[in-house]
Design a protein around this motif. Structure first.
Motif, short mmCIF file in Angstrom:
data_model
loop_
_atom_site.label_atom_id
_atom_site.label_comp_id
_atom_site.label_asym_id
_atom_site.label_seq_id
_atom_site.Cartn_x
_atom_site.Cartn_y
_atom_site.Cartn_z
N GLN A 142 -2.56 8.34 1.01
CA GLN A 142 -2.43 8.11 -0.43
C GLN A 142 -3.06 9.27 -1.22
O GLN A 142 -2.48 9.76 -2.19
CB GLN A 142 -3.08 6.79 -0.82
N GLU A 143 -4.26 9.70 -0.79
CA GLU A 143 -4.95 10.79 -1.48
C GLU A 143 -4.20 12.11 -1.35
O GLU A 143 -4.12 12.89 -2.29
CB GLU A 143 -6.38 10.94 -0.95
N PHE A 188 -1.15 2.95 -5.99
CA PHE A 188 -2.29 3.87 -5.84
C PHE A 188 -2.22 5.12 -6.75
O PHE A 188 -3.11 5.95 -6.69
CB PHE A 188 -2.43 4.31 -4.38
N SER A 246 -7.57 1.77 7.90
CA SER A 246 -7.68 1.80 6.44
C SER A 246 -7.97 3.21 5.94
O SER A 246 -7.48 3.62 4.87
CB SER A 246 -8.78 0.85 5.97
N ALA A 247 -8.75 3.98 6.72
CA ALA A 247 -9.01 5.38 6.35
C ALA A 247 -7.73 6.20 6.43
O ALA A 247 -7.51 7.10 5.62
CB ALA A 247 -10.07 5.97 7.27
N SER A 255 -5.61 5.31 3.23
CA SER A 255 -6.17 5.92 2.01
C SER A 255 -6.06 7.44 2.04
O SER A 255 -5.88 8.08 1.00
CB SER A 255 -7.63 5.49 1.83
N THR A 256 -6.14 8.03 3.24
CA THR A 256 -5.97 9.49 3.37
C THR A 256 -4.57 9.91 2.95
O THR A 256 -4.39 10.86 2.18
CB THR A 256 -6.23 9.95 4.81
N LYS A 282 -1.34 12.00 -3.83
CA LYS A 282 -1.80 12.17 -5.21
C LYS A 282 -2.20 13.62 -5.49
O LYS A 282 -1.84 14.18 -6.53
CB LYS A 282 -2.98 11.25 -5.49
N VAL A 337 0.82 -1.22 0.00
CA VAL A 337 0.00 0.00 0.00
C VAL A 337 0.85 1.27 0.00
O VAL A 337 0.34 2.36 -0.29
CB VAL A 337 -0.95 0.03 1.22
N GLU A 353 -12.32 9.36 5.80
CA GLU A 353 -11.02 9.99 5.63
C GLU A 353 -11.01 11.40 6.22
O GLU A 353 -10.05 11.81 6.86
CB GLU A 353 -10.65 10.03 4.14
N LEU A 366 -12.16 13.67 -0.42
CA LEU A 366 -12.03 12.59 0.56
C LEU A 366 -13.39 12.05 0.98
O LEU A 366 -14.40 12.77 0.97
CB LEU A 366 -11.27 13.08 1.79
N SER A 367 -13.40 10.79 1.38
CA SER A 367 -14.62 10.18 1.91
C SER A 367 -14.85 10.69 3.33
O SER A 367 -13.97 11.30 3.94
CB SER A 367 -14.49 8.66 1.91
#
Length: 425
Positions: free
Chosen positions: A380-381, A46, A373-374, A377-378, A384, A40, A271, A267-268
C-alpha cells in the motif's frame, strides 16, 4: 522515395499515438473488481481523495508517454538514416584506418549528442511531470548532472561495444552475431561486478546504515539466508525522489544490501524487514542467475534477428536508408533501431518472467518474516509513494510492469494467509 517514406512513417505514428491515447485515457480497462471494493486492496481504503486523483491522472500521462516515446526514438533513428545525417557524421570523423577506435568514438559522440538534444525536451517534460506530481524532489541542476553522467557512462560503454561489434562484422558479416553474443556474457558480468563500487557512486552517496539496531536485524535475516553481507548501506535518494526502494546489488565480493533513505523514513521497521526479506528472496532463489541466463538467451536471439534484419533492410532499402554496407559505421542507427524495436516487442515476455520471480520473492519474504500484515501495508505504501495504479490496463501491465500489480501482490498475501489457516485446522 525517402520523403515519401518519412511522411508515411509520421502518419503511421500519428494513428498509433491516437489509438494509444484513446486506449489509455478513455477505455474502461483496469479498476477494482466489484467483490474486492472496500477491502485492503481497494485504493479508496488506503489512499486519500487527492492521492487517488493524482494517481489516476499521473499514471495515464506517464503510460501514454511510454507508449509514444519509444516509437518516437525509432523515428529519430530513421530520420538520421534517410536524411544522410549518419553518413555526414562518418565523413566528419574520418581518420586514418589504423585509428578505427578513435573514429568510432568521434562518430558515436556526434550521434549520441544529436539524439540527446532531440530527445531532451521529452526527457525534461518527464522530469517536470514527476516533479509537479510530487514524485521527484530533484533540482534542475541535479537532474542535469545525472543526465550528463548518464551520457558519458553510456558513451564509454557503447564505444567499446560498437568497436568490437563492427570489428566482428568486418571479419564475418554473416556470423558476427554469434561471437558478439558470447563476448557479451563476460562483459555483462564485469559490469554487474563493478556497478556497486564504481558506477552507482557517481550518482549518489552511499554510507553505512546509521540505525545500527535495524542493521543488526537485517544482517540477522541475511545470515539466516546465507547472504555474505557485513554491512547494510543507505543511499541519499531523498534529495531526488519521494519514491521508495531497496535492493541487493552486485555479485561476489562486491554484493551490497542497499536501502533508500526515503524507505527508511516512510516505512515502519516491520515493513522494512519485509522489503529486505523480499530482496533476500531474490538472492536465495538464485534469481540473479535466472537474469543472467535470460540475458544470454535474449542477447543471442536478439543479435541473430538483428543481423538477419539488417542484411534484409540494407539489401531492400539501402538507397532510402543511405547505407552502403553493413560493416560501415554509418549503419549503426539501423542497428539501434532494430534492437530497440526487438526489446520493446519482447518486453511482455520479459516482464512476465520478471513478475513470476517477484511473486516467488514475495512468497519467500512472507515465509521468512511471518508478518503478512506488514506485507500488505508495504504494498500500500509503495503504491501511494509512487502514485501507482493498483490494477493498470492490460497493455500497460504487459509492457510496463516488471513487478506484479498491487492488486495481485495483496491478493497473493491474503491467499497465503488463508492457506496457512486451512493448514492449521
Amino acid at each position: 522515395m525517402a520523403k515519401k517514406c518519412g511522411i508515411s512513417t509520421l502518419l503511421l505514428f500519428g494513428v498509433y499515438a491516437l489509438v494509444m491515447y484513446v486506449y489509455i485515457f478513455h477505455s474502461n480497462s483496469g479498476g477494482i473488481p466489484v467483490p474486492l471494493k472496500g477491502t485492503v486492496v481497494d485504493p479508496h481504503v488506503f489512499m486519500s481523495e487527492r492521492e487517488l486523483y493524482l494517481s489516476e491522472e499521473y499514471s495515464k500521462i506517464k503510460n501514454f508517454l511510454y507508449f509514444v516515446a519509444t516509437p518516437f526514438e525509432w523515428i529519430v533513428y530513421l530520420f538520421i538514416l534517410i536524411t544522410g545525417l549518419s553518413q555526414v557524421f562518418e565523413k566528419w570523423t574520418t581518420v586514418k584506418k589504423q585509428w578505427v577506435f578513435l573514429q568510432n568514438a568521434l562518430y558515436l559522440f556526434l550521434l549520441s549528442l544529436f539524439i540527446f538534444i532531440v530527445l531532451f525536451p521529452l526527457d525534461y517534460y518527464r522530469y517536470s511531470l514527476s516533479k509537479n506530481y510530487g514524485i521527484s524532489t530533484q533540482t534542475f541542476n541535479s537532474w542535469m548532472r545525472d543526465n550528463v553522467i548518464d551520457f558519458w557512462v553510456d558513451f564509454g560503454t557503447t564505444v567499446v561495444i560498437v568497436t568490437v561489434l563492427y570489428w566482428l562484422i568486418n571479419r564475418n558479416p554473416k556470423k558476427w552475431w554469434l561471437t558478439a553474443s558470447l563476448l557479451m556474457i563476460p562483459f555483462s558480468i564485469f559490469i554487474m561486478f563493478i556497478q556497486p563500487v564504481l558506477i552507482d557512486p557517481l550518482y549518489n552517496d552511499f554510507y553505512p546504515l546509521a540505525n545500527k539496531e535495524l542493521e543488526t536485524k537485517i544482517l540477522t535475516l541475511a545470515e539466516q539466508t546465507n547472504i555474505p553481507a557485513e554491512h547494510v548501506y543507505e543511499v541519499n535518494m531523498g534529495e531526488k525522489t519521494n519514491a521508495l526502494n531497496a535492493y541487493v546489488t552486485g555479485i561476489g565480493s562486491n554484493s551490497r544490501i542497499v536501502l533508500w533513505d526515503t524507505t527508511l523514513n516512510r516505512l515502519s521497521e516491520s515493513e522494512i524487514l519485509f522489503v529486505m526479506a523480499h530482496e533476500m528472496g531474490h538472492y536465495v532463489e538464485k534469481h540473479i542467475y535466472f537474469g543472467i541466463t535470460k540475458s544470454i538467451i535474449t542477447t543471442l536471439l536478439g543479435l541473430w534477428l538483428t543481423a538477419k534484419l539488417m542484411l534484409w533492410f540494407i539489401a531492400r532499402f539501402k538507397h532510402i536508408l543511405k547505407i552502403k554496407q553493413i560493416n560501415a559505421i554509418h549503419s549503426l542507427p539501423l542497428f539501434f533501431l532494430i534492437t530497440s524495436f526487438l526489446l520493446f516487442a519482447s518486453s511482455p515476455l520479459s516482464n512476465y518472467i520478471s513478475r513470476y520471480l517477484e511473486v516467488r520473492a514475495d512468497e519467500y519474504a512472507i515465509e521468512l518474516v511471518e508478518d503478512p500484515s506488514a506485507a500488505v501495508s508495504t504494498f500500500q505504501e509503495l503504491t501511494k509513494a509512487g502514485l501507482n495504479e493498483v490494477n493498470p490496463p492490460l497493455l500497460v501491465k504487459w509492457f510496463r510492469y516488471s513487478h506484479p500489480t498491487t492488486l495481485e501482490r495483496i491478493i497473493n498475501v491474503t491467499n497465503e494467509i488463508e492457506s496457512k489457516e486451512l493448514e492449521g485446522r
